[in-house]
Enzyme design. Sequence first.
Site, short mmCIF file in Angstrom:
data_model
loop_
_atom_site.label_atom_id
_atom_site.label_comp_id
_atom_site.label_asym_id
_atom_site.label_seq_id
_atom_site.Cartn_x
_atom_site.Cartn_y
_atom_site.Cartn_z
N LYS A 136 -42.87 -42.56 14.73
CA LYS A 136 -41.79 -43.45 15.13
C LYS A 136 -42.34 -44.51 16.08
O LYS A 136 -43.03 -44.20 17.06
CB LYS A 136 -40.68 -42.67 15.85
CG LYS A 136 -39.98 -41.64 14.97
CD LYS A 136 -39.04 -42.29 13.99
CE LYS A 136 -38.24 -41.25 13.22
NZ LYS A 136 -37.30 -41.87 12.26
N ASP A 165 -42.51 -45.80 11.23
CA ASP A 165 -41.07 -45.98 11.03
C ASP A 165 -40.47 -46.69 12.23
O ASP A 165 -40.47 -46.16 13.35
CB ASP A 165 -40.40 -44.62 10.83
CG ASP A 165 -38.93 -44.74 10.44
OD1 ASP A 165 -38.44 -45.87 10.29
OD2 ASP A 165 -38.28 -43.70 10.26
N GLU A 192 -42.04 -48.78 7.73
CA GLU A 192 -40.69 -48.49 7.22
C GLU A 192 -39.60 -49.21 8.02
O GLU A 192 -39.55 -49.12 9.24
CB GLU A 192 -40.47 -46.97 7.29
CG GLU A 192 -39.16 -46.50 6.70
CD GLU A 192 -39.06 -44.98 6.70
OE1 GLU A 192 -37.94 -44.47 6.85
OE2 GLU A 192 -40.11 -44.32 6.55
N ASP A 217 -35.36 -48.20 4.14
CA ASP A 217 -34.70 -46.90 4.34
C ASP A 217 -33.22 -47.13 4.60
O ASP A 217 -32.38 -46.95 3.73
CB ASP A 217 -35.36 -46.15 5.50
CG ASP A 217 -34.73 -44.78 5.73
OD1 ASP A 217 -33.83 -44.39 4.96
OD2 ASP A 217 -35.14 -44.09 6.68
N LYS A 238 -32.55 -40.89 0.56
CA LYS A 238 -32.06 -39.59 1.01
C LYS A 238 -31.12 -39.07 -0.08
O LYS A 238 -29.99 -39.54 -0.21
CB LYS A 238 -31.34 -39.75 2.34
CG LYS A 238 -32.27 -40.15 3.48
CD LYS A 238 -31.50 -40.35 4.78
CE LYS A 238 -32.48 -40.53 5.95
NZ LYS A 238 -33.38 -41.67 5.78
#
Length: 330
Positions: A136, A165, A192, A217, A238
């Site tokens: 992250k 991300d 991401e 995402d 997802k």
Amino acid sequence: MKLKAQFKHYKRFFHKPLKIAYGTLSFREGIIIKLEDEDSRYGFGEIAPLFFGTEAFPEAYQFCQTIGASLTERQISSIPDKLPCCQYGFQSAYDSIVTKKTEFTKNPIATVGLSTCNPASIIPLISKGFQYIKIKIGVNSPTQEMRLLQSIFEITPRSIQFRLDANEGLSIEITKKWLTFLDRFPNIDFLEQPLPTGQEKEMAHIAKNFNTPLALDESVISFPNLDKLKWNGFIVIKPSFLGNLHTFLKWRHATHHKLIYSPAFETDFGLSHLISLALSDSKNNYGLSLGTIDYFAQDGYHQYPLQPYITPPFHTPATLDHLWQSLPQA
């Protein structure tokens, strides 16, 4: 065909409150479904909404209460689009009953370890043997995080692939600064979702000028977003949020997109479907992101701790039924 329906509501607390772009989560609620036909064949599904992009948990819970103890295939196919998590959960459970089982590879599948931008967090993942690591970023200043990443890359074997991300947390200029930095390293899978939802055109334009790929995402929470999207890079999906599973599978068969299958803090019931969906994708050869398992205490909803590799099948119907029997009745 008449199907017997059973539901178990769960509420699981994170080890510590989880900050995401849409707020802070201290717990996770969902519904596990068991459907059984007249021949005593059964299948499981999971309804796992969060508070963005799909129906809220109270809506999903109320819908399950209206179903009662039985339903039909027609009722499953007529679940409205405004309840995408319910659509996916019921269709997954039903397909587990009626679909001929696919033989998947018995070879180990690499998984993705999750880490903060900190060498001390990376070293244990390397020691365990993870070949994919997701970090992250966008929490501290870019200069500070790039300095830390530089030190991480210096102690990391080049065989390990990294995913960064940003969770929509960067500006256009900072995204360019990050990509300039990342282009120096050959083992970056992608950056991401650097920009907020709605700035897909800007991300596509930026991506043309750098070697490091971008991935979407948050921009593609549900299938309708996917279907309308004009994008040539990676897409993180997802499955629990997709909605109509059959519509998605038709789209997937025809698409050229590189799909990364990612969990949404589901239990083993949802993860078993995610893994099957990923393994049935002939174009998919990327590490499976299952690191959300470690966000919870060992409370019975996960049978296996996160490991660098898993060997299919992750669960059989019998092991899921055993897990179901061990859970409290809501």
